[in-house]
Each structure stands twice: as C-alpha cells, then as structure tokens.
Design a protein around this motif. Structure first.
Motif, PDB file in Angstrom:
ATOM      1  N   UNK A   1       0.839  -1.190   0.000  1.00  0.00           N
ATOM      2  CA  UNK A   1       0.000   0.000   0.000  1.00  0.00           C
ATOM      3  C   UNK A   1       0.877   1.244   0.000  1.00  0.00           C
ATOM      4  N   UNK A   2       0.387   2.307  -0.636  1.00  0.00           N
ATOM      5  CA  UNK A   2       1.165   3.554  -0.628  1.00  0.00           C
ATOM      6  C   UNK A   2       1.323   4.080   0.803  1.00  0.00           C
ATOM      7  N   UNK A   3       2.458   4.730   1.067  1.00  0.00           N
ATOM      8  CA  UNK A   3       2.747   5.263   2.396  1.00  0.00           C
ATOM      9  C   UNK A   3       1.725   6.322   2.824  1.00  0.00           C
ATOM     10  N   UNK A   4       1.238   7.104   1.870  1.00  0.00           N
ATOM     11  CA  UNK A   4       0.330   8.199   2.219  1.00  0.00           C
ATOM     12  C   UNK A   4      -1.145   7.813   2.101  1.00  0.00           C
ATOM     13  N   UNK A   5      -1.476   6.529   2.042  1.00  0.00           N
ATOM     14  CA  UNK A   5      -2.858   6.069   1.920  1.00  0.00           C
ATOM     15  C   UNK A   5      -3.610   6.334   3.219  1.00  0.00           C
ATOM     16  N   UNK A   6      -4.715   7.043   3.104  1.00  0.00           N
ATOM     17  CA  UNK A   6      -5.548   7.324   4.260  1.00  0.00           C
ATOM     18  C   UNK A   6      -6.869   6.590   4.093  1.00  0.00           C
ATOM     19  N   UNK A   7      -7.263   5.867   5.106  1.00  0.00           N
ATOM     20  CA  UNK A   7      -8.522   5.129   5.054  1.00  0.00           C
ATOM     21  C   UNK A   7      -9.581   5.749   5.953  1.00  0.00           C
ATOM     22  N   UNK A   8      -9.391   6.996   6.303  1.00  0.00           N
ATOM     23  CA  UNK A   8     -10.397   7.703   7.089  1.00  0.00           C
ATOM     24  C   UNK A   8     -11.619   7.953   6.213  1.00  0.00           C
ATOM     25  N   UNK A   9     -12.802   7.830   6.803  1.00  0.00           N
ATOM     26  CA  UNK A   9     -14.034   8.017   6.046  1.00  0.00           C
ATOM     27  C   UNK A   9     -14.087   9.385   5.384  1.00  0.00           C
TER      28      UNK A   9
END
Length: 77
Positions: free
Chosen positions: A60-68
């Motif tokens: 996964x990319x380092x800057x991936x955010x899974x916040x809604x």
C-alpha cells in the motif's frame, strides 16, 4: 476373503485350531484392523478447510488514508 456364512465359520475353525498365544495375536490384529478402519472413516467425514485464492496487489502507498472523511468527504452523512 471371508464373506459368506460358511467362509466365516471356516475362519473361526482355523482360529480355534491355533495355539492360545497365536489366538491372542489374531485378536490384536483384528483390533488393529478395526481401529484403522474407524480412523479412515473418521478422516473421510472430516470437512477439509476451504482454500480461498489470495490476491496480492503489492504494498500500500505510504500516504494512503482510510479515514471516512478522506474517502467520502465530510458532508455530514
């Protein structure tokens, strides 16, 4: 292979003609065969675990955010 009533009686007669120590060996062997048959029956009835395919798309990319809020916005829903 003893299958009929006469075959079974012939086998019993053969076993009876053996010395006592040999009869004990035959009994141990029959017990072994029964145990092995029960184990095979049990093994055949055990459900095998399901094997699902594994799909890997890499790291996964380092800057991936899974916040809604980051995925859908913050419009109050």
């Amino acid at each position: 292979m003893a299958t009929g009533k006469q075959d079974t009686q012939a086998l019993i007669d053969k076993i009876r003609s053996l010395p006592t120590d040999r009869i004990a060996e035959v009994e141990d062997f029959v017990d072994f065969l029964k145990t092995r048959m029960e184990q095979q029956t049990t093994a055949n009835n055990v459900k095998k675990p399901l094997v699902f395919p594994v799909v890997s798309v890499g790291k996964w990319p380092e800057d991936l955010s899974l916040h809604r809020e980051d995925m859908y916005g913050n419009d109050g829903r």
